[in-house]
Design a protein around this motif. Structure first.
Motif, mmCIF file in Angstrom:
data_model
loop_
_atom_site.group_PDB
_atom_site.id
_atom_site.type_symbol
_atom_site.label_atom_id
_atom_site.label_comp_id
_atom_site.label_asym_id
_atom_site.label_seq_id
_atom_site.Cartn_x
_atom_site.Cartn_y
_atom_site.Cartn_z
ATOM 1 N N SER A 33 -41.190 -59.118 -24.446
ATOM 2 C CA SER A 33 -40.225 -58.498 -25.359
ATOM 3 C C SER A 33 -38.929 -59.300 -25.413
ATOM 4 C CB SER A 33 -39.934 -57.059 -24.931
ATOM 5 O OG SER A 33 -41.093 -56.270 -25.041
ATOM 6 N N LEU A 38 -36.045 -59.002 -28.181
ATOM 7 C CA LEU A 38 -35.705 -57.599 -27.973
ATOM 8 C C LEU A 38 -34.846 -57.459 -26.718
ATOM 9 C CD1 LEU A 38 -39.135 -55.972 -28.879
ATOM 10 C CD2 LEU A 38 -37.058 -56.018 -30.254
ATOM 11 N N SER A 91 -39.326 -57.294 -34.270
ATOM 12 C CA SER A 91 -38.520 -58.059 -33.319
ATOM 13 C C SER A 91 -37.884 -59.259 -34.022
ATOM 14 C CB SER A 91 -39.382 -58.515 -32.140
ATOM 15 O OG SER A 91 -40.471 -59.265 -32.581
ATOM 16 N N GLN A 114 -45.896 -53.092 -29.084
ATOM 17 C CA GLN A 114 -45.468 -54.026 -30.128
ATOM 18 C C GLN A 114 -46.658 -54.815 -30.674
ATOM 19 O OE1 GLN A 114 -42.379 -54.488 -31.473
ATOM 20 N NE2 GLN A 114 -41.591 -52.811 -30.251
#
Length: 115
Positions: A33, A38, A91, A114
């Motif tokens: 991430s 993110l 993202s 995700q």
């Protein structure tokens, strides 16, 4: 499989494994991430949570999730925004799209929402 500094051979081996396998399980966590942009602090946090930062002097999304807000409405206002920007908005980088491209023709299960 652990990738070494000179990982060209490992990447080729991993590509071959992906090509030959029937199914893939993806266990992706905060490192992926973060690589996708993110981030929970800095510019992104300031952009989406400036009102909370101003009122409560919060430093990042993680610790803000444990903050004792003045009301349940503020608590859930924070969490609904947190969920929205970290789950439903794409993202900043295409890391997850690249991962999906690698496995799209396979039977796959991803433990990071995700993917």
């Amino acid at each position: 499989m652990f990738l070494k500094k000179n990982n060209e051979g490992s990447i080729i081996q991993l590509s071959k494994c992906i090509e030959e396998c029937d199914a893939i399980i993806i266990g992706a966590g905060s490192g992926l991430s973060t690589a996708a942009g993110l981030t929970y602090a800095g510019e992104r946090f300031e952009k989406y949570f400036s009102d909370f930062i101003k009122k409560y002097h919060l430093r990042d999304m993680y610790s803000a999730g444990f903050y004792s807000y003045e009301s349940l409405e503020e608590h859930w206002a924070y969490w609904s925004r947190h969920i929205y920007y970290n789950r439903y908005i794409n993202s900043p980088k295409d890391t997850y799209q690249k991962l999906l491209e690698l496995v799209k023709d396979k039977d796959y299960l991803c433990f990071n929402n995700q993917c």
